[in-house]
Motif scaffolding. Structure first.
Motif, PDB file in Angstrom:
ATOM      1  N   ASP A 188     -22.479  57.224  24.592  1.00 13.90           N
ATOM      2  CA  ASP A 188     -20.925  57.127  24.946  1.00 13.90           C
ATOM      3  C   ASP A 188     -20.138  56.825  23.586  1.00 13.90           C
ATOM      4  OD1 ASP A 188     -18.505  56.960  26.153  1.00 13.90           O
ATOM      5  OD2 ASP A 188     -18.876  55.124  27.147  1.00 13.90           O
ATOM      6  N   PHE A 189     -19.796  57.832  23.242  1.00 17.31           N
ATOM      7  CA  PHE A 189     -18.961  57.676  21.661  1.00 17.31           C
ATOM      8  C   PHE A 189     -17.500  57.125  21.805  1.00 17.31           C
ATOM      9  CE2 PHE A 189     -21.770  61.263  20.866  1.00 17.31           C
ATOM     10  CZ  PHE A 189     -22.527  60.828  19.845  1.00 17.31           C
ATOM     11  N   SER A 190     -17.020  56.838  23.194  1.00 14.99           N
ATOM     12  CA  SER A 190     -15.570  56.247  23.389  1.00 14.99           C
ATOM     13  C   SER A 190     -15.690  54.935  23.057  1.00 14.99           C
ATOM     14  CB  SER A 190     -15.212  56.679  24.600  1.00 14.99           C
ATOM     15  OG  SER A 190     -16.002  55.875  25.603  1.00 14.99           O
ATOM     16  N   GLU A 191     -16.908  54.300  23.138  1.00 16.88           N
ATOM     17  CA  GLU A 191     -16.998  52.823  22.931  1.00 16.88           C
ATOM     18  C   GLU A 191     -17.299  52.390  21.687  1.00 16.88           C
ATOM     19  OE1 GLU A 191     -19.292  51.384  25.994  1.00 16.88           O
ATOM     20  OE2 GLU A 191     -18.102  52.084  27.479  1.00 16.88           O
ATOM     21  N   MET A 192     -17.724  53.461  20.898  1.00 17.36           N
ATOM     22  CA  MET A 192     -18.243  53.022  19.462  1.00 17.36           C
ATOM     23  C   MET A 192     -17.175  52.925  18.447  1.00 17.36           C
ATOM     24  SD  MET A 192     -21.302  55.881  18.741  1.00 17.36           S
ATOM     25  CE  MET A 192     -23.096  55.265  19.165  1.00 17.36           C
ATOM     26  N   SER A 193     -17.292  52.037  17.372  1.00 18.53           N
ATOM     27  CA  SER A 193     -16.325  52.181  16.482  1.00 18.53           C
ATOM     28  C   SER A 193     -16.386  53.446  15.332  1.00 18.53           C
ATOM     29  CB  SER A 193     -16.488  51.102  15.411  1.00 18.53           C
ATOM     30  OG  SER A 193     -17.693  51.019  14.728  1.00 18.53           O
ATOM     31  N   LYS A 194     -15.442  53.545  14.451  1.00 20.34           N
ATOM     32  CA  LYS A 194     -15.567  54.718  13.605  1.00 20.34           C
ATOM     33  C   LYS A 194     -16.545  54.567  12.771  1.00 20.34           C
ATOM     34  CE  LYS A 194     -12.419  57.235  10.857  1.00 20.34           C
ATOM     35  NZ  LYS A 194     -11.126  57.531  10.226  1.00 20.34           N
ATOM     36  N   ALA A 195     -17.002  53.451  12.270  1.00 25.83           N
ATOM     37  CA  ALA A 195     -18.280  53.331  11.312  1.00 25.83           C
ATOM     38  C   ALA A 195     -19.510  53.789  12.023  1.00 25.83           C
ATOM     39  CB  ALA A 195     -18.282  52.017  10.778  1.00 25.83           C
ATOM     40  N   GLU A 196     -19.698  53.272  13.261  1.00 21.43           N
ATOM     41  CA  GLU A 196     -20.696  53.772  14.056  1.00 21.43           C
ATOM     42  C   GLU A 196     -20.723  55.127  14.365  1.00 21.43           C
ATOM     43  OE1 GLU A 196     -21.640  49.589  16.790  1.00 21.43           O
ATOM     44  OE2 GLU A 196     -20.012  51.144  17.340  1.00 21.43           O
ATOM     45  N   LYS A 197     -19.830  55.905  14.816  1.00 26.16           N
ATOM     46  CA  LYS A 197     -19.699  57.248  14.862  1.00 26.16           C
ATOM     47  C   LYS A 197     -20.056  58.136  13.508  1.00 26.16           C
ATOM     48  CE  LYS A 197     -16.062  57.253  18.029  1.00 26.16           C
ATOM     49  NZ  LYS A 197     -14.678  57.545  18.785  1.00 26.16           N
ATOM     50  N   ASN A 198     -19.427  57.559  12.328  1.00 25.03           N
ATOM     51  CA  ASN A 198     -20.027  58.318  10.959  1.00 25.03           C
ATOM     52  C   ASN A 198     -21.423  57.920  10.757  1.00 25.03           C
ATOM     53  OD1 ASN A 198     -17.471  59.137  10.653  1.00 25.03           O
ATOM     54  ND2 ASN A 198     -16.738  57.427   9.322  1.00 25.03           N
TER      55      ASN A 198
ATOM     56  N   VAL B 224     -23.961  57.962  13.001  1.00 28.07           N
ATOM     57  CA  VAL B 224     -24.556  58.781  13.799  1.00 28.07           C
ATOM     58  C   VAL B 224     -24.237  60.186  13.523  1.00 28.07           C
ATOM     59  CG1 VAL B 224     -24.347  59.781  16.262  1.00 28.07           C
ATOM     60  CG2 VAL B 224     -24.471  57.364  15.669  1.00 28.07           C
ATOM     61  N   LYS B 225     -23.267  60.470  12.861  1.00 24.84           N
ATOM     62  CA  LYS B 225     -22.882  61.885  12.343  1.00 24.84           C
ATOM     63  C   LYS B 225     -23.633  62.140  11.217  1.00 24.84           C
ATOM     64  CE  LYS B 225     -18.921  64.700  10.713  1.00 24.84           C
ATOM     65  NZ  LYS B 225     -17.593  64.717  10.346  1.00 24.84           N
ATOM     66  N   THR B 226     -23.826  61.149  10.083  1.00 19.91           N
ATOM     67  CA  THR B 226     -24.829  61.408   9.047  1.00 19.91           C
ATOM     68  C   THR B 226     -26.348  61.483   9.304  1.00 19.91           C
ATOM     69  OG1 THR B 226     -24.394  58.989   8.480  1.00 19.91           O
ATOM     70  CG2 THR B 226     -22.935  60.358   7.297  1.00 19.91           C
ATOM     71  N   GLU B 227     -26.448  60.802  10.449  1.00 19.72           N
ATOM     72  CA  GLU B 227     -27.895  60.862  10.655  1.00 19.72           C
ATOM     73  C   GLU B 227     -28.261  62.176  11.271  1.00 19.72           C
ATOM     74  OE1 GLU B 227     -31.133  58.549  13.981  1.00 19.72           O
ATOM     75  OE2 GLU B 227     -28.802  57.874  13.979  1.00 19.72           O
ATOM     76  N   LEU B 228     -27.218  62.659  11.988  1.00 19.58           N
ATOM     77  CA  LEU B 228     -27.658  64.071  12.821  1.00 19.58           C
ATOM     78  C   LEU B 228     -27.600  65.069  11.469  1.00 19.58           C
ATOM     79  CD1 LEU B 228     -25.305  64.309  15.688  1.00 19.58           C
ATOM     80  CD2 LEU B 228     -27.798  64.258  15.704  1.00 19.58           C
ATOM     81  N   LYS B 229     -27.013  64.923  10.407  1.00 23.59           N
ATOM     82  CA  LYS B 229     -26.905  66.043   9.458  1.00 23.59           C
ATOM     83  C   LYS B 229     -28.296  65.831   8.538  1.00 23.59           C
ATOM     84  CE  LYS B 229     -22.128  66.312   8.413  1.00 23.59           C
ATOM     85  NZ  LYS B 229     -20.836  66.020   7.195  1.00 23.59           N
TER      86      LYS B 229
END
Length: 76
Positions: free
Chosen positions: A28-38, A40-45
């Protein structure tokens, strides 16, 4: 394009990547902070790059192809 066979270690790693991607999709990305989202995004890349490398593929961007063509044209 010829398909290459993956080794047992590579198959295990692909399975790990697939399970991690499925885990990330269920988050659930709505409960994550911006740093956590970033993060996860870098991990996916990074996992995407690793998966592409396992397929022994060579990928060129459109910009790289244009630069190569310009160099060839200028040198001839």
């Amino acid at each position: 394009k010829e398909k290459t066979e993956l080794t047992a270690e590579q198959l295990v790693r692909v399975g790990e990547i697939e399970s991690r991607v499925a885990e990330i999709k269920s988050m659930d990305f709505s409960e994550m902070s911006k740093a956590e989202k970033n993060s996860v995004k870098t991990e996916l890349k990074e996992m995407n790059k690793e998966a592409r490398a396992l397929n022994n593929g060579v990928y060129l961007s459109v910009g790289a192809i244009i630069v190569i063509l310009l160099i060839v044209i200028l040198l001839t």
